[in-house]
Write an enzyme that holds these catalytic residues in place. Sequence first.
Site, PDB file in Angstrom:
ATOM      1  N   TYR A 148       0.947  -1.194   0.025  1.00 51.79           N
ATOM      2  CA  TYR A 148      -0.124   0.102   0.192  1.00 51.79           C
ATOM      3  C   TYR A 148       0.752   1.374  -0.104  1.00 51.79           C
ATOM      4  O   TYR A 148       1.860   1.423   0.876  1.00 51.79           O
ATOM      5  CB  TYR A 148      -0.849  -0.034   1.271  1.00 51.79           C
ATOM      6  N   ASP A 241       9.541   2.607  -0.297  1.00 56.47           N
ATOM      7  CA  ASP A 241       8.279   3.225   0.452  1.00 56.47           C
ATOM      8  C   ASP A 241       8.628   2.950   1.782  1.00 56.47           C
ATOM      9  O   ASP A 241       8.298   1.822   2.237  1.00 56.47           O
ATOM     10  CB  ASP A 241       6.983   3.018   0.035  1.00 56.47           C
ATOM     11  N   LYS A 269       4.916   9.330   8.702  1.00 56.80           N
ATOM     12  CA  LYS A 269       4.744   8.701   9.986  1.00 56.80           C
ATOM     13  C   LYS A 269       5.599   9.326  10.861  1.00 56.80           C
ATOM     14  O   LYS A 269       5.508  10.561  11.131  1.00 56.80           O
ATOM     15  CB  LYS A 269       4.860   7.153  10.127  1.00 56.80           C
TER      16      LYS A 269
HETATM   17  N1  HOZ Z   1      -3.975   2.994   6.128  1.00 60.23           N
HETATM   18  C1  HOZ Z   1      -3.634   3.156   7.622  1.00 60.23           C
HETATM   19  C2  HOZ Z   1      -3.017   1.873   7.910  1.00 60.23           C
HETATM   20  N2  HOZ Z   1      -2.225   1.422   7.144  1.00 60.23           N
HETATM   21  C3  HOZ Z   1      -4.880   3.366   8.311  1.00 60.23           C
HETATM   22  C4  HOZ Z   1      -5.018   4.997   8.689  1.00 60.23           C
HETATM   23  C5  HOZ Z   1      -6.110   5.393   9.701  1.00 60.23           C
HETATM   24  O1  HOZ Z   1      -7.153   4.658   9.419  1.00 60.23           O
HETATM   25  O2  HOZ Z   1      -5.923   6.050  10.417  1.00 60.23           O
END
Ligand code: HOZ
Length: 433
Positions: A148, A241, A269
């Site tokens: 992702y 990534d 992050k």
């Molecule tokens: N896509 C995020 C985890 N890989 C989740 C983001 C969220 O829901 O805060």
Amino acid sequence: MTASLTDTRSAEIYRRALQRIPGGVNSPVRAMRAIGRDPIFIDRGEGAEIVDVDGNRYVDYVCSWGPLIHGHAHPEVLAAIGAAAAKGTSFGAPTPGEVQLAEEVAARMDGVEMLRMTSSGTEATMTAIRLARAATGRELVLKFAGAYHGHLDVLLAEAGSGLATQALPASPGVPRSAAAETIVIPWNDPDALLGATEGRELAAIIAEPLPANMGLVAPSTGFLELLRERADENGALLVLDEVISGFRVARGGAQELAGVTGDLTILGKVIGGGLPAAALGGSVELMGRLAPAGEVYQAGTLSGNPLAVAAGLASLELLDEEAYLRLAAITEQLAEGLREAGSAHPIQVVSAPGLLTVFFSERPVSCFAEARECDLESYASWCRELLGRGVYPPPSQFEAWFPSLAHTGEQIGRTLEAAAAAFAALPEGSAGR
Ligand code: HOZ
């Protein structure tokens, strides 16, 4: 015995949320649909714990999905944000902190000589793809199933994280032309990689060097080296990534651990310390193609926001060698304990410093297809049991746990007790692949 929690206030806010926010949440995974319950609305965080609006307290293993490597409301991070906020929240003009952060990242990461900040990982990836296409004069992008990289059109096919959680192979609204520019192959499959990189002109191969959006699925021996080799032979850029792994698994991210360097690195992050920030880094030659130094356009009103930069710098300053050793020990204690707690069940506990996944599978998981075969129902029941016992796990099999430097031995002990009780409460015969 099944454990449940009182969530009257959460339920009431969720009802209101459903009227005004699609699905009641601003990002799908937190809706908790994959584990068969409604979202829990949070009031506050303290170190490794969160407290919901009903007053339930949990040891938190989501930690905002990665930014909070020092836990919630760390005093030094809060002080840095406060000091920055007191001077003004945004200028739309450069500030010295942005330069300091770029210098700090360059000192930590091989391959990052220059840095461009964005507000989210999605934006940083979008820029990386545009830059790779401009630099190579090509358009095709190779990605891996279950990876992702944010919600940009070109990379949504067979994506992990929220798409995997909702069992969506792709999203409606992505034009055929965008999907046609993307080749998706299985992770950890050298033959598929060789096949896909032969006879095609690729702009980029994009990968999470330590994939954590289909659960944590480490690269098999030599696979990252093969990525580097195939990218070079093809003339494609290798885009790594490290939104999740960067500054988490090691000072220089997963690239440092693997000894493989990307042409472009995507960060997020931890770099924003819990505020919205992400970045794209690479060589002077490549990054110098971005506007205004070069012609590849990219911009953002809140890019390099002074509060996010201050939080990121404060977070990075606390990440010395001792911190990484401690994070590795905390994660190992948790992983070992979970293996023991679940020893009577078909599970696989996979970990890297600051990251962990409990796969409900009899066999090790090495790619997305195998992750999808996990016993999702048992994972969901186990998570609901954990929540009822004061532990907040990622509410999807296709996400990682984020143990932090704030997790104490006592909190891990409580987690393991809850985990053992949650395993014991699973229905008879719950099985993995
Ligand atoms: N896509 C995020 C985890 N890989 C989740 C983001 C969220 O829901 O805060």
